[in-house]
Design a protein around this motif. Structure first.
Motif, mmCIF file in Angstrom:
data_model
loop_
_atom_site.group_PDB
_atom_site.id
_atom_site.type_symbol
_atom_site.label_atom_id
_atom_site.label_comp_id
_atom_site.label_asym_id
_atom_site.label_seq_id
_atom_site.Cartn_x
_atom_site.Cartn_y
_atom_site.Cartn_z
ATOM 1 N N PRO A 62 6.342 -0.972 -9.779
ATOM 2 C CA PRO A 62 5.014 0.107 -10.019
ATOM 3 C C PRO A 62 3.695 -0.718 -10.086
ATOM 4 N N GLU A 63 3.754 -2.060 -10.139
ATOM 5 C CA GLU A 63 2.435 -2.574 -10.286
ATOM 6 C C GLU A 63 2.186 -3.560 -9.065
ATOM 7 N N ARG A 108 3.686 1.079 -0.989
ATOM 8 C CA ARG A 108 2.066 1.106 -0.482
ATOM 9 C C ARG A 108 1.865 -0.423 -0.044
ATOM 10 N N PHE A 109 1.563 -0.658 1.047
ATOM 11 C CA PHE A 109 0.747 -2.240 1.237
ATOM 12 C C PHE A 109 -0.547 -1.845 1.472
ATOM 13 N N GLN A 110 -1.236 -2.468 0.533
ATOM 14 C CA GLN A 110 -2.837 -2.297 0.581
ATOM 15 C C GLN A 110 -3.319 -3.565 1.418
ATOM 16 N N ASP A 195 -0.489 10.570 -5.908
ATOM 17 C CA ASP A 195 -1.863 9.660 -5.723
ATOM 18 C C ASP A 195 -1.419 8.573 -4.681
ATOM 19 N N PRO A 196 -2.051 8.505 -3.695
ATOM 20 C CA PRO A 196 -1.859 7.218 -2.541
ATOM 21 C C PRO A 196 -2.190 5.999 -3.134
ATOM 22 N N GLU A 197 -2.789 5.812 -4.361
ATOM 23 C CA GLU A 197 -3.304 4.476 -4.855
ATOM 24 C C GLU A 197 -2.302 3.902 -5.687
ATOM 25 N N THR A 198 -1.844 4.772 -6.608
ATOM 26 C CA THR A 198 -0.824 4.494 -7.609
ATOM 27 C C THR A 198 0.584 4.870 -7.487
ATOM 28 N N LEU A 199 0.461 5.584 -6.248
ATOM 29 C CA LEU A 199 2.003 6.325 -5.947
ATOM 30 C C LEU A 199 2.605 7.330 -7.073
#
Length: 574
Positions: A62-63, A108-110, A195-199
């Protein structure tokens, strides 16, 4: 549906190196080979690698954690690759049966300034939460019937078979966008805003609260003005209807989800009690194209599956004696074309593109001559090894890119029983049998070298600029295994193939990201998440130059990820 084999090839399995050590673009003599017999253009493969670790439960992350970059990731890539797929395949001592049943795990791969971070979260759907609370499967999925509560007595467990089965909200198929917000979706009436940033899971949304449908696909199409189009079934006492849906581009308030959605039209199945299953549809500038294929749903069996102690998928079957029918719907008027375009029995999960030109509608799709694959992708099959795995793979029909050419201007004066396709260099045919029926055959969008890679699925194009328009390139996965084992680029100018392949590695659906100042259709990169079943915690995000198909870099993350379904690139510019 798909494939892979143990092979001899002049490549380093894990090196970054030069293009010759990382890709097989243009070098057809280096194609994967099998020590096997030829069947219908394919070699029957032997010695397939066991991929069971790719369909096992993993922990969420999650982080965000940093990835280790090898090579170079272009600094102009700014945004996130969002992916979705199953990530948990059991609760307590109860196990799911089908690949599609696993609980949704979002990734999410930022990517920013040439660096990458990774995080993942399980979707906190009602299905996930209820299963977790009771540590057993309490919500039925596509291939798994929920078990009766063991705490109930025999009589109450018997009565529970007569309770109405609730649709799952386990949205594990894709990330999609409506009115600027991201959702994860499956094929029931439920999807979840995330939320696309935190999922983080934000809101459960029910299509049936806005329009009269009982579900929608996980593959909507978007017009340049932001209007979204989708499809969903509705049911009444007479059976099913297929519905074309539109969702307006603008939000009416901060909490708006699907307000303003409407049904453009309804199409009646040939047999309303046995409608076709569909996973997606095609769209051109002026038409929605629905492909009614002979993968059928026996509604009586599906409605009584709990009573009969059978899973939902037991009501789906392939009828090769029925033709496939293309239905055209005008997007502006909602009118269904009276002309129906027929072809032989085929199955399709994903379309590549559709566009209108010179009085014809070209529909490009990945399709197979057999439609039984949906019931073959059980976890038991995916976890096989040795001869059992080889036999399973070799029994599957392969999927190919094909084009149908549909003549649009059919009138009472249209000549009968002759090929109406006058497009140059096209081998597709369209023969008018009556004013309402045109029978079509396809042309292949590939050369024979695609046979060496097991066909093509998970197609992707430069969507924002070339969807609904004439185009030259598409990308996909090659399938010399039950999951993708290579990345492919098809150039329709000469049907030339470029390939990225390394033995023992399994790439996900390729996602094209255009460069900021792109002038050519293939100016950009391909992103794919690559897995290996033989090394623990050795997943990486692969970045290919979309033009040359050579590796630019990879970002390694010390996690295990199951093989998933679909993803999208969320640009930081948006």
């Amino acid at each position: 549906m798909k494939a892979h084999a143990r092979i001899l090839i002049l490549l380093s399995a894990r090196s970054l190196g030069t293009s010759s050590s990382c890709t097989m673009s243009r070098v057809k003599s280096q194609a994967p080979v099998g020590n096997n017999q030829q069947t219908n253009g394919f070699k029957e493969l032997q010695g397939l690698q066991c991929i069971a670790p790719l369909v096992r439960t993993v922990e969420e992350t999650p982080e965000p954690i940093p990835a280790r970059v090898k090579g170079t990731i272009p600094t102009w890539i700014k945004g996130s690759l969002l992916r979705n797929g199953p990530g948990k395949f059991e609760f307590g001592n109860q196990h799911y049966n089908h690949w599609f049943d696993g609980m949704a795990l979002m990734h999410r791969f930022q990517i920013m300034d040439g660096q990458v971070t990774y995080r993942s979260r399980f979707l906190r759907s009602d299905s996930y939460n209820q299963n977790s609370e009771r540590n057993r499967i309490v919500v039925s999925e596509f291939g798994t019937l929920a078990f009766p509560d063991p705490c109930k007595n025999i009589f109450l467990r018997f009565l529970s078979r007569f309770e109405k089965m609730k649709p799952t909200d386990n949205a594990s198929v894709s990330f999609i966008k409506y009115k600027g917000d991201y959702y994860v979706s499956t094929e029931t009436n439920f999807m979840h805003k995330v939320d696309p940033e935190t999922l983080e899971t934000k809101q459960k949304v029910d299509w049936s609260k806005f329009i009269a449908v009982n579900g929608a696909t996980a593959h909507p199409h978007i017009d340049p003005d932001g209007t979204a189009y989708n499809m969903g079934n509705s049911y009444d006492r007479k059976g099913a209807l297929y519905n074309i849906i539109s969702v307006p581009p603008a939000k009416e308030g901060p909490n708006d989800t699907l307000k303003g959605a409407k049904v453009l039209c309804s199409i009646s199945p040939t047999d309303r009690t046995r409608p076709s299953y569909y996973h997606s549809f095609a769209m051109s500038e002026n038409y929605v194209v629905f492909i009614e294929q002979p993968i059928k749903m026996n509604l009586l069996k599906m409605a009584t599956c709990k009573l009969r102690g059978k899973n939902f998928s037991s009501g789906i079957y392939w009828d090769p004696n029925q033709e496939t029918v293309f239905h055209l719907v005008n997007k502006q008027t909602g009118m269904v074309s009276p002309q129906k375009y027929h072809t032989k029995a085929l199955s399709t999960f994903h379309q590549i593109n559709a566009f209108e030109e010179g009085g014809f509608l070209m529909v490009d799709l990945c399709c197979s001559d057999d439609g039984q694959a949906i019931n073959n992708f059980t976890l038991q099959n995916l976890r096989k090894s040795g001869e059992a795995l080889d036999k399973m793979y070799n029994s599957l029909a392969k999927t190919f890119p094909r084009r149908f050419v549909l003549p649009l201007n059919i009138t009472s004066n249209t000549p009968l029983d002759q090929n109406l396709n006058t497009r140059p260099n096209s081998s597709a045919t369209a023969v008018c049998h009556s004013k309402d029926k045109v029978f079509c055959t396809f042309e292949d969008l590939h050369s024979d070298d695609l046979l060496d890679y097991g066909g093509l699925e998970f197609p992707h194009i430069h969507y924002n600029r070339f969807n609904t328009k004439p185009y030259r390139y598409f990308y996909g996965c090659g399938f010399r295994h039950l999951v993708g084992d290579s990345l492919l680029k098809m150039d329709l100018d000469g049907k030339k193939l470029k390939v990225w392949y390394q033995p023992g590695l399994y790439p996900s659906e390729p996602v094209f990201v255009p460069s900021p100042d792109a002038t050519e259709e293939d100016d950009g990169v391909i992103l794919s998440v690559v897995l290996t079943p033989t090394e623990d915690r050795n997943t990486f995000l692969l970045v290919l130059d979309a033009r040359t198909f050579e590796e630019l870099g990879r970002a390694e993350v010390p996690v295990n990820i199951p093989y998933g379904f679909h993803g999208t690139f969320d640009s930081a510019e948006n």
